[in-house]
Design an enzyme around this catalytic site. Structure first.
Site, PDB file in Angstrom:
ATOM      1  N   GLY A   9       0.803  -1.219   0.000  1.00 27.76           N
ATOM      2  CA  GLY A   9       0.000   0.000   0.000  1.00 27.76           C
ATOM      3  C   GLY A   9       0.830   1.261   0.000  1.00 27.76           C
ATOM      4  O   GLY A   9       0.401   2.305   0.495  1.00 27.76           O
ATOM      5  N   THR A  11       1.437   3.264  -2.317  1.00 26.34           N
ATOM      6  CA  THR A  11       0.879   4.349  -3.135  1.00 26.34           C
ATOM      7  C   THR A  11      -0.278   5.074  -2.453  1.00 26.34           C
ATOM      8  O   THR A  11      -0.779   6.051  -2.977  1.00 26.34           O
ATOM      9  CB  THR A  11       0.383   3.817  -4.490  1.00 26.34           C
ATOM     10  OG1 THR A  11      -0.673   2.868  -4.261  1.00 26.34           O
ATOM     11  CG2 THR A  11       1.502   3.159  -5.259  1.00 26.34           C
ATOM     12  N   GLY A  12      -0.703   4.600  -1.289  1.00 28.62           N
ATOM     13  CA  GLY A  12      -1.817   5.234  -0.589  1.00 28.62           C
ATOM     14  C   GLY A  12      -1.372   6.404   0.271  1.00 28.62           C
ATOM     15  O   GLY A  12      -0.183   6.743   0.344  1.00 28.62           O
ATOM     16  N   ASP A  14      -1.246   6.745   3.631  1.00 27.48           N
ATOM     17  CA  ASP A  14      -0.329   6.372   4.703  1.00 27.48           C
ATOM     18  C   ASP A  14       0.992   5.871   4.147  1.00 27.48           C
ATOM     19  O   ASP A  14       2.061   6.186   4.676  1.00 27.48           O
ATOM     20  CB  ASP A  14      -0.956   5.298   5.583  1.00 27.48           C
ATOM     21  CG  ASP A  14      -2.154   5.792   6.365  1.00 27.48           C
ATOM     22  OD1 ASP A  14      -2.557   6.961   6.164  1.00 27.48           O
ATOM     23  OD2 ASP A  14      -2.703   5.021   7.169  1.00 27.48           O
ATOM     24  N   LEU A  83      -0.099  -2.141   4.904  1.00 26.38           N
ATOM     25  CA  LEU A  83      -1.105  -1.086   4.863  1.00 26.38           C
ATOM     26  C   LEU A  83      -2.149  -1.323   3.781  1.00 26.38           C
ATOM     27  O   LEU A  83      -3.243  -0.751   3.844  1.00 26.38           O
ATOM     28  CB  LEU A  83      -0.435   0.270   4.601  1.00 26.38           C
ATOM     29  CG  LEU A  83       0.790   0.625   5.451  1.00 26.38           C
ATOM     30  CD1 LEU A  83       1.266   2.043   5.100  1.00 26.38           C
ATOM     31  CD2 LEU A  83       0.506   0.508   6.934  1.00 26.38           C
ATOM     32  N   ALA A  84      -1.836  -2.127   2.784  1.00 21.45           N
ATOM     33  CA  ALA A  84      -2.734  -2.304   1.639  1.00 21.45           C
ATOM     34  C   ALA A  84      -4.023  -3.005   2.067  1.00 21.45           C
ATOM     35  O   ALA A  84      -3.999  -3.967   2.829  1.00 21.45           O
ATOM     36  CB  ALA A  84      -2.048  -3.117   0.552  1.00 21.45           C
ATOM     37  N   SER A 128      -7.965  -1.059  12.515  1.00 23.58           N
ATOM     38  CA  SER A 128      -8.839   0.098  12.308  1.00 23.58           C
ATOM     39  C   SER A 128      -9.807   0.290  13.464  1.00 23.58           C
ATOM     40  O   SER A 128     -10.277  -0.683  14.071  1.00 23.58           O
ATOM     41  CB  SER A 128      -9.636  -0.094  11.011  1.00 23.58           C
ATOM     42  OG  SER A 128     -10.681   0.850  10.899  1.00 23.58           O
ATOM     43  N   GLU A 130     -12.719   1.007  13.030  1.00 20.66           N
ATOM     44  CA  GLU A 130     -13.990   0.422  12.595  1.00 20.66           C
ATOM     45  C   GLU A 130     -14.226  -0.958  13.210  1.00 20.66           C
ATOM     46  O   GLU A 130     -15.341  -1.468  13.179  1.00 20.66           O
ATOM     47  CB  GLU A 130     -14.033   0.328  11.070  1.00 20.66           C
ATOM     48  CG  GLU A 130     -14.159   1.664  10.355  1.00 20.66           C
ATOM     49  CD  GLU A 130     -15.558   2.278  10.476  1.00 20.66           C
ATOM     50  OE1 GLU A 130     -16.531   1.525  10.663  1.00 20.66           O
ATOM     51  OE2 GLU A 130     -15.658   3.515  10.384  1.00 20.66           O
ATOM     52  N   TYR A 152     -15.861  -4.312   5.986  1.00 18.63           N
ATOM     53  CA  TYR A 152     -14.511  -3.793   6.189  1.00 18.63           C
ATOM     54  C   TYR A 152     -14.064  -3.994   7.634  1.00 18.63           C
ATOM     55  O   TYR A 152     -12.968  -4.497   7.903  1.00 18.63           O
ATOM     56  CB  TYR A 152     -14.452  -2.308   5.826  1.00 18.63           C
ATOM     57  CG  TYR A 152     -13.164  -1.636   6.242  1.00 18.63           C
ATOM     58  CD1 TYR A 152     -11.988  -1.860   5.532  1.00 18.63           C
ATOM     59  CD2 TYR A 152     -13.108  -0.800   7.352  1.00 18.63           C
ATOM     60  CE1 TYR A 152     -10.790  -1.268   5.923  1.00 18.63           C
ATOM     61  CE2 TYR A 152     -11.922  -0.204   7.745  1.00 18.63           C
ATOM     62  CZ  TYR A 152     -10.766  -0.441   7.027  1.00 18.63           C
ATOM     63  OH  TYR A 152      -9.579   0.139   7.425  1.00 18.63           O
ATOM     64  N   LYS A 156     -10.978  -6.401   9.192  1.00 19.97           N
ATOM     65  CA  LYS A 156      -9.878  -5.906  10.017  1.00 19.97           C
ATOM     66  C   LYS A 156      -9.787  -6.653  11.350  1.00 19.97           C
ATOM     67  O   LYS A 156      -8.690  -6.872  11.878  1.00 19.97           O
ATOM     68  CB  LYS A 156     -10.025  -4.403  10.243  1.00 19.97           C
ATOM     69  CG  LYS A 156      -9.702  -3.565   9.009  1.00 19.97           C
ATOM     70  CD  LYS A 156      -8.245  -3.724   8.592  1.00 19.97           C
ATOM     71  CE  LYS A 156      -7.855  -2.838   7.434  1.00 19.97           C
ATOM     72  NZ  LYS A 156      -6.425  -2.965   7.084  1.00 19.97           N
ATOM     73  N   HIS A 182      -7.732   9.102  10.092  1.00 21.21           N
ATOM     74  CA  HIS A 182      -6.624  10.034   9.893  1.00 21.21           C
ATOM     75  C   HIS A 182      -6.651  10.514   8.449  1.00 21.21           C
ATOM     76  O   HIS A 182      -6.856   9.756   7.520  1.00 21.21           O
ATOM     77  CB  HIS A 182      -5.282   9.395  10.253  1.00 21.21           C
ATOM     78  CG  HIS A 182      -5.079   8.016   9.740  1.00 21.21           C
ATOM     79  ND1 HIS A 182      -5.761   6.931  10.219  1.00 21.21           N
ATOM     80  CD2 HIS A 182      -4.248   7.543   8.782  1.00 21.21           C
ATOM     81  CE1 HIS A 182      -5.377   5.847   9.581  1.00 21.21           C
ATOM     82  NE2 HIS A 182      -4.461   6.196   8.681  1.00 21.21           N
TER      83      HIS A 182
END
Length: 328
Positions: A9, A11-12, A14, A83-84, A128, A130, A152, A156, A182
């Site tokens: 991840g 490219t995101g 974070d 992170l992805a 997360s 969530e 989601y 997690k 964030h």
């Protein structure tokens, strides 16, 4: 010899901030990206375009154990930051199958590859807030029970328990960062915060007239993404692996976020915001509120940016994008 870090991840939001942090600390940074990103870098690598000559990118997919195994074997990272994910909560209701498959199997694949090829790697998992969902207590801390309210969030929770299992069963150094919301100027446009700031900027410039939102009363603990990646790094520098809640211990509603964004450009939010029931979740999460006292005590971490400063920063970035002819 420089430490090697592997970021899924990268490219995101974070991932890009984390790559910058690690490069500044002298790391050799590797990232896993989809092959399609390498074929269309202008569109898919925009957050890390300024870093591409300083990092090594590897084509891989969370759905493919073989591709992750190959990258881990090649890089042999000292630290891996996973992170992805499919991270847009609303989309997870529309396609629960791909969300669960990508997020759960992807975490299992990368953990298994590390255990098989480089078990000394220190592993960070992006958990997360969530996961708390229908909260049992407030604020939420590391021992608050989970009650996820979306595919989601469920994915997690599964990833969180996978990391703990690998830690307890195989002795892997694995940490879970239970990060609350964030944001930053690098946030994706599908997220409500970036939707608010980008549309407020467009309305200010006369390019739009209305902003449609869902549940205005939902309250979140919003912080600055650049602060939060420092917490990720700190977790992997401790003698023993552990899990940490990361947040600000301050909550605001979606309405308050919109109000702050429009006030920053001299407008009254009530003149432009419309509630659209299409944007309500099938199962709402009304309140997420972080108790980050453990991180403060054990990591020496605390947030540096106020809510008001964060909103202003994002609006200013979207205004600047418009001035430069960049789409928002």
């Amino acid at each position: 010899m420089a430490k090697r870090a592997l970021i899924t991840g990268i490219t995101g939001q974070d991932g890009s901030y984390l790559a910058e942090l690690l490069l500044d600390k002298g790391y050799e940074v590797h990232g896993i990206v989809r092959r399609v990103a390498l074929e269309a870098p202008a569109q898919r690598l925009w957050r890390i375009n300024h870093l591409v000559d300083r990092v090594t990118l590897h084509a891989g997919s969370l759905e493919s154990y073989a591709s992750l195994f190959s990258v881990v074997e090649k890089v042999k990272p000292d630290e891996c930051y996973h992170l992805a994910a499919q991270s847009f909560v609303s989309y997870s209701f529309e396609d629960a199958f791909s969300t669960l498959n990508t997020n759960i199997n992807g975490t299992l694949h990368i953990l298994s590859a590390i255990l098989e090829r480089n078990p000394a790697t220190r592993f960070y998992f992006a958990a997360s807030s969530e996961m708390f969902g229908l909260v049992k207590e407030s604020p939420q801390h590391e021992d608050t029970p989970f009650h996820p309210r979306s595919p989601y969030g469920i994915s997690k929770v599964a990833g969180y328990h996978l990391v703990r299992n690998y830690r307890e069963a195989y002795g892997m150094y694995g940490c879970c960062g239970i990060l609350f919301n964030h944001e930053s100027p690098r946030r994706g446009y599908e997220f409500v915060t970036r939707k608010i700031t980008s549309v407020a900027a467009r309305i200010k410039q006369g390019l739009e007239t209305k902003l449609q939102l869902g549940n205005l009363e939902a309250r979140r603990d919003w912080g600055f993404a650049k602060d939060y990646v420092e917490a990720m790094w700190l977790m992997l520098q401790q003698d023993e692996p552990d899990d940490f809640v990361i947040g600000t211990n301050v909550t605001h509603s979606v309405k308050e976020f919109a109000k702050a964004a429009f006030e920053h450009v001299g407008l009254d939010w009530q003149d432009y915001v419309e509630v659209d029931e299409r944007f309500f979740r099938p199962a709402e999460v009304q309140l997420l509120h972080a108790d980050y006292s453990k991180a403060k005590e054990k990591l020496g971490w605390q947030p540096s940016i106020s809510f008001e400063s964060l909103v202003s920063m994002m609006v200013d970035a979207d205004l600047e994008n418009l001035k430069r002819g960049r789409a928002t």
